[in-house]
Design a protein around this motif. Structure first.
Motif, PDB file in Angstrom:
ATOM      1  N   LEU A 297     -40.217 -18.266  23.864  1.00 45.48           N
ATOM      2  CA  LEU A 297     -41.353 -19.125  23.520  1.00 45.48           C
ATOM      3  C   LEU A 297     -42.561 -18.294  23.105  1.00 45.48           C
ATOM      4  O   LEU A 297     -43.337 -18.716  22.238  1.00 45.48           O
ATOM      5  N   ALA A 298     -42.719 -17.120  23.724  1.00 41.49           N
ATOM      6  CA  ALA A 298     -43.887 -16.290  23.428  1.00 41.49           C
ATOM      7  C   ALA A 298     -43.885 -15.746  22.005  1.00 41.49           C
ATOM      8  O   ALA A 298     -44.932 -15.342  21.494  1.00 41.49           O
ATOM      9  N   LYS A 299     -42.724 -15.745  21.355  1.00 40.41           N
ATOM     10  CA  LYS A 299     -42.675 -15.313  19.961  1.00 40.41           C
ATOM     11  C   LYS A 299     -43.431 -16.272  19.050  1.00 40.41           C
ATOM     12  O   LYS A 299     -43.847 -15.904  17.955  1.00 40.41           O
ATOM     13  N   TYR A 300     -43.619 -17.514  19.522  1.00 39.58           N
ATOM     14  CA  TYR A 300     -44.238 -18.542  18.692  1.00 39.58           C
ATOM     15  C   TYR A 300     -45.538 -19.077  19.287  1.00 39.58           C
ATOM     16  O   TYR A 300     -46.384 -19.592  18.559  1.00 39.58           O
ATOM     17  N   ASP A 301     -45.700 -18.984  20.596  1.00 35.46           N
ATOM     18  CA  ASP A 301     -46.880 -19.548  21.252  1.00 35.46           C
ATOM     19  C   ASP A 301     -47.203 -18.687  22.465  1.00 35.46           C
ATOM     20  O   ASP A 301     -46.321 -18.403  23.287  1.00 35.46           O
ATOM     21  N   SER A 302     -48.456 -18.266  22.595  1.00 42.57           N
ATOM     22  CA  SER A 302     -48.862 -17.374  23.688  1.00 42.57           C
ATOM     23  C   SER A 302     -49.063 -18.103  25.012  1.00 42.57           C
ATOM     24  O   SER A 302     -49.303 -17.465  26.038  1.00 42.57           O
ATOM     25  N   LYS A 303     -48.966 -19.402  25.019  1.00 44.48           N
ATOM     26  CA  LYS A 303     -49.183 -20.173  26.245  1.00 44.48           C
ATOM     27  C   LYS A 303     -48.115 -19.849  27.278  1.00 44.48           C
ATOM     28  O   LYS A 303     -46.942 -19.688  26.952  1.00 44.48           O
ATOM     29  N   GLU A 304     -48.512 -19.765  28.540  1.00 44.12           N
ATOM     30  CA  GLU A 304     -47.573 -19.555  29.637  1.00 44.12           C
ATOM     31  C   GLU A 304     -47.144 -20.927  30.167  1.00 44.12           C
ATOM     32  O   GLU A 304     -47.945 -21.654  30.757  1.00 44.12           O
ATOM     33  N   TYR A 305     -45.893 -21.264  29.954  1.00 44.78           N
ATOM     34  CA  TYR A 305     -45.410 -22.605  30.299  1.00 44.78           C
ATOM     35  C   TYR A 305     -44.862 -22.721  31.720  1.00 44.78           C
ATOM     36  O   TYR A 305     -44.814 -23.817  32.273  1.00 44.78           O
ATOM     37  N   PHE A 306     -44.435 -21.602  32.316  1.00 43.59           N
ATOM     38  CA  PHE A 306     -43.789 -21.679  33.626  1.00 43.59           C
ATOM     39  C   PHE A 306     -44.689 -21.102  34.711  1.00 43.59           C
ATOM     40  O   PHE A 306     -45.240 -20.004  34.564  1.00 43.59           O
ATOM     41  N   LYS A 307     -44.820 -21.834  35.796  1.00 38.41           N
ATOM     42  CA  LYS A 307     -45.538 -21.362  36.974  1.00 38.41           C
ATOM     43  C   LYS A 307     -44.522 -21.132  38.083  1.00 38.41           C
ATOM     44  O   LYS A 307     -43.750 -22.032  38.433  1.00 38.41           O
ATOM     45  N   ASN A 308     -44.524 -19.929  38.617  1.00 38.91           N
ATOM     46  CA  ASN A 308     -43.551 -19.546  39.639  1.00 38.91           C
ATOM     47  C   ASN A 308     -44.070 -19.904  41.022  1.00 38.91           C
ATOM     48  O   ASN A 308     -45.149 -19.465  41.421  1.00 38.91           O
TER      49      ASN A 308
ATOM     50  N   ALA B 126     -30.544 -27.522  20.895  1.00 42.36           N
ATOM     51  CA  ALA B 126     -31.140 -26.723  19.830  1.00 42.36           C
ATOM     52  C   ALA B 126     -32.658 -26.816  19.946  1.00 42.36           C
ATOM     53  O   ALA B 126     -33.204 -27.899  20.167  1.00 42.36           O
ATOM     54  N   LEU B 127     -33.331 -25.672  19.799  1.00 46.79           N
ATOM     55  CA  LEU B 127     -34.788 -25.605  19.909  1.00 46.79           C
ATOM     56  C   LEU B 127     -35.386 -25.363  18.533  1.00 46.79           C
ATOM     57  O   LEU B 127     -34.888 -24.537  17.759  1.00 46.79           O
ATOM     58  N   TYR B 128     -36.472 -26.101  18.219  1.00 45.46           N
ATOM     59  CA  TYR B 128     -37.149 -25.967  16.935  1.00 45.46           C
ATOM     60  C   TYR B 128     -38.635 -25.703  17.176  1.00 45.46           C
ATOM     61  O   TYR B 128     -39.217 -26.177  18.156  1.00 45.46           O
ATOM     62  N   PHE B 129     -39.232 -24.930  16.279  1.00 44.51           N
ATOM     63  CA  PHE B 129     -40.687 -24.723  16.285  1.00 44.51           C
ATOM     64  C   PHE B 129     -41.199 -25.053  14.896  1.00 44.51           C
ATOM     65  O   PHE B 129     -40.766 -24.448  13.909  1.00 44.51           O
ATOM     66  N   ARG B 130     -42.107 -26.032  14.829  1.00 43.38           N
ATOM     67  CA  ARG B 130     -42.649 -26.506  13.555  1.00 43.38           C
ATOM     68  C   ARG B 130     -41.532 -26.859  12.577  1.00 43.38           C
ATOM     69  O   ARG B 130     -41.613 -26.620  11.379  1.00 43.38           O
ATOM     70  N   GLY B 131     -40.468 -27.423  13.113  1.00 38.01           N
ATOM     71  CA  GLY B 131     -39.379 -27.906  12.276  1.00 38.01           C
ATOM     72  C   GLY B 131     -38.327 -26.883  11.938  1.00 38.01           C
ATOM     73  O   GLY B 131     -37.309 -27.228  11.336  1.00 38.01           O
ATOM     74  N   GLU B 132     -38.526 -25.603  12.326  1.00 41.97           N
ATOM     75  CA  GLU B 132     -37.555 -24.575  12.016  1.00 41.97           C
ATOM     76  C   GLU B 132     -36.778 -24.181  13.267  1.00 41.97           C
ATOM     77  O   GLU B 132     -37.344 -24.070  14.359  1.00 41.97           O
ATOM     78  N   LEU B 133     -35.480 -23.963  13.095  1.00 38.56           N
ATOM     79  CA  LEU B 133     -34.619 -23.615  14.214  1.00 38.56           C
ATOM     80  C   LEU B 133     -35.055 -22.287  14.830  1.00 38.56           C
ATOM     81  O   LEU B 133     -35.263 -21.300  14.135  1.00 38.56           O
ATOM     82  N   VAL B 134     -35.182 -22.278  16.164  1.00 39.65           N
ATOM     83  CA  VAL B 134     -35.500 -21.060  16.905  1.00 39.65           C
ATOM     84  C   VAL B 134     -34.177 -20.412  17.304  1.00 39.65           C
ATOM     85  O   VAL B 134     -33.375 -21.002  18.017  1.00 39.65           O
ATOM     86  N   GLU B 135     -33.963 -19.211  16.827  1.00 42.25           N
ATOM     87  CA  GLU B 135     -32.709 -18.518  17.094  1.00 42.25           C
ATOM     88  C   GLU B 135     -32.867 -17.531  18.244  1.00 42.25           C
ATOM     89  O   GLU B 135     -33.953 -17.038  18.509  1.00 42.25           O
ATOM     90  N   GLY B 136     -31.744 -17.261  18.916  1.00 43.48           N
ATOM     91  CA  GLY B 136     -31.746 -16.235  19.958  1.00 43.48           C
ATOM     92  C   GLY B 136     -31.881 -16.770  21.366  1.00 43.48           C
ATOM     93  O   GLY B 136     -31.908 -15.985  22.320  1.00 43.48           O
ATOM     94  N   GLY B 137     -31.966 -18.096  21.522  1.00 40.20           N
ATOM     95  CA  GLY B 137     -32.145 -18.646  22.859  1.00 40.20           C
ATOM     96  C   GLY B 137     -30.869 -18.652  23.682  1.00 40.20           C
ATOM     97  O   GLY B 137     -30.871 -18.332  24.870  1.00 40.20           O
ATOM     98  N   GLY B 138     -29.758 -18.996  23.068  1.00 42.13           N
ATOM     99  CA  GLY B 138     -28.522 -19.099  23.817  1.00 42.13           C
ATOM    100  C   GLY B 138     -28.380 -20.455  24.456  1.00 42.13           C
ATOM    101  O   GLY B 138     -29.360 -21.056  24.930  1.00 42.13           O
ATOM    102  N   LYS B 139     -27.162 -20.974  24.479  1.00 41.39           N
ATOM    103  CA  LYS B 139     -26.923 -22.326  24.971  1.00 41.39           C
ATOM    104  C   LYS B 139     -27.332 -22.498  26.416  1.00 41.39           C
ATOM    105  O   LYS B 139     -27.989 -23.472  26.787  1.00 41.39           O
ATOM    106  N   LYS B 140     -26.961 -21.562  27.272  1.00 40.60           N
ATOM    107  CA  LYS B 140     -27.243 -21.722  28.703  1.00 40.60           C
ATOM    108  C   LYS B 140     -28.748 -21.692  28.964  1.00 40.60           C
ATOM    109  O   LYS B 140     -29.262 -22.479  29.790  1.00 40.60           O
ATOM    110  N   ALA B 141     -29.478 -20.802  28.287  1.00 39.77           N
ATOM    111  CA  ALA B 141     -30.931 -20.740  28.484  1.00 39.77           C
ATOM    112  C   ALA B 141     -31.588 -22.055  28.095  1.00 39.77           C
ATOM    113  O   ALA B 141     -32.498 -22.544  28.783  1.00 39.77           O
ATOM    114  N   LEU B 142     -31.141 -22.657  26.993  1.00 40.57           N
ATOM    115  CA  LEU B 142     -31.724 -23.932  26.563  1.00 40.57           C
ATOM    116  C   LEU B 142     -31.343 -25.059  27.506  1.00 40.57           C
ATOM    117  O   LEU B 142     -32.118 -26.001  27.700  1.00 40.57           O
ATOM    118  N   GLN B 143     -30.159 -24.977  28.115  1.00 39.63           N
ATOM    119  CA  GLN B 143     -29.784 -25.982  29.115  1.00 39.63           C
ATOM    120  C   GLN B 143     -30.692 -25.867  30.340  1.00 39.63           C
ATOM    121  O   GLN B 143     -31.064 -26.883  30.938  1.00 39.63           O
TER     122      GLN B 143
END
Length: 399
Positions: free
Chosen positions: A85-96, A22-39
């Motif tokens: 992640l971009a819905k909550y933070d504009s930072k780019e976390y992944f480098k390809n 489960a993913l949270y932002f500022r203590g609130e559950l982030v919905e729409g991620g899906g189990k496999k994406a979070l894994q």
């Protein structure tokens, strides 16, 4: 029985709980991620700042069931995570790293909670050995020591949780009911009793926030009055790690704040909350100190708009001022959106709270001298209180 280990990964204001996940932002559950994406995200959080090849993700997420899953599948999940992640933070976390994998560039901190399981203790007991008669006396002495130690811990139990609860609550009372009542008397050293000084060489974010709040009160010649009080302070949980040197705390808080000018004139009364706050605390030199706190977005009232009128002559493409009347405006959080020519529904034009603070006069029933710059046409005007739902619209026509 296997011990139920729970890992929590933190990066910026996000928390990923491995159990679930489960993913949270500022203590609130982030919905729409899906189990496999979070894994998939979990694999990268396990290896921050490292190149994670596609085959590592395939093995850890899909294992023997990875037939038919390719690197393109991983690319799709990374895109999904980026959007989330971009819905909550504009930072780019992944480098390809083309053709090789991805690097998660955020700073990650993992906390592991491993509560003891009674069944596991029972299962780990060895068979009763045969004790030679010559060791009976020694065994009796050892038994006496064990019994004595058990008695000691019975009468003197570990009181870490009580200390943590007290430290968190006292820190907030000190901040709001002492520091902000006399902001001109603020001294940095006074924070040492409740907050850590540095974490990995970085200044404590709470201390910086408090300094900024004090400086703002002093520059505005304001202070909190004696009527200011904590109306609710409920500790939802305290989770302490096995080493008993780190803990997570969640509270539910509500405050009544009376603000005065330096000459003693009451400026306004306001209620803040209820809202949830997550605290990270560390035990340093025998004392529990706050490392960081994050406030969850609270549910704010939906404003109602009654009317909007021009204060200055409107000219398309140039700034003009308007007055908006209604109810349930929250000056600390209110902002305005306009939908019309050049301001589509997907990206409406906005007057942020910072701009309103600079030029507008705001009460719960009126927003005066609101600056706007719009094209020619008819616009729907909405008001938001922070993260609240939009108000009803009123219409404004620019010649």
């Amino acid at each position: 029985m296997k011990s139920q280990v729970e890992s929590i990964y933190r990066f910026d204001e996000f928390e990923l709980h491995a159990e679930g996940p489960a993913l949270y932002f500022r203590g609130e559950l982030v919905e729409g991620g899906g189990k496999k994406a979070l894994q998939v995200l979990l694999v990268y959080l396990d290896h921050p700042h490292e190149l994670v090849p596609h085959d590592v993700v395939l093995n850890e997420v899909w294992g023997d069931g990875s037939f038919g899953v390719t690197s393109d599948t991983i690319n799709q999940y990374i895109s999904q995570i980026r959007v989330l992640l971009a819905k909550y933070d504009s930072k780019e976390y992944f480098k390809n790293k083309k053709g090789r994998g991805y690097v998660f560039s955020g700073d990650v901190r993992e906390t592991v909670f491993d509560p003891p399981q009674a069944d596991a203790v029972l299962e780990s007991r060895p068979a009763t050995p045969v004790v030679p008669s010559g060791l009976i006396l020694v065994s009796a002495l050892l038994l006496a020591v064990v019994v004595g130690a058990a008695a000691f811990w019975h009468f003197y139990p570990d009181n870490s949780e009580a200390e943590i609860r007290a430290a968190v609550k006292e820190s907030q009372m000190f901040e709001s009911l002492v520091l902000y009542k006399n902001p001109a008397d603020f001294r940095e050293g006074s924070l040492d009793q409740f907050w850590t000084k540095e974490v990995d060489g970085e200044p404590n974010s709470d201390r910086r926030r408090i300094r900024d709040s004090v400086a703002k009160l002093v520059s505005d010649d304001r202070r909190y009055g004696d009527e200011t009080k904590c109306e609710k302070f409920e500790i939802q949980f305290v989770r302490i790690n096995d080493a008993k040197n780190f803990a997570d705390v969640r509270t539910l808080e509500k405050w009544f704040i009376a603000e005065y000018s330096g000459d003693g004139k009451l400026l306004k009364n306001r209620s803040v909350g209820p809202y949830f706050v997550s605290y990270n605390v560390q035990k340093i030199d025998g004392r529990w100190l706050i490392e960081r706190s994050t406030t969850a977005r609270s549910t704010r009232p939906v404003a109602f708009l009654k009317d909007i009128e021009f204060v200055t002559q409107p000219i398309a493409g140039r700034q003009f001022l308007v007055r908006i009347t209604g109810r349930d405006f929250e000056p600390e959080f209110v902002y305005i959106e306009a939908v019309g020519p050049g301001c589509p529904d997907a990206r409406p034009c906005r007057v942020p709270n910072s701009a309103l603070r600079e030029t507008a006069s705001m009460t719960e029933a009126e927003l005066s001298n609101v600056p706007m710059t719009l094209a020619s046409g008819t616009f729907k005007i909405f008001v938001h209180n922070g993260e609240s739902q939009p108000s009803n619209p009123v219409f404004l026509t620019i010649p």
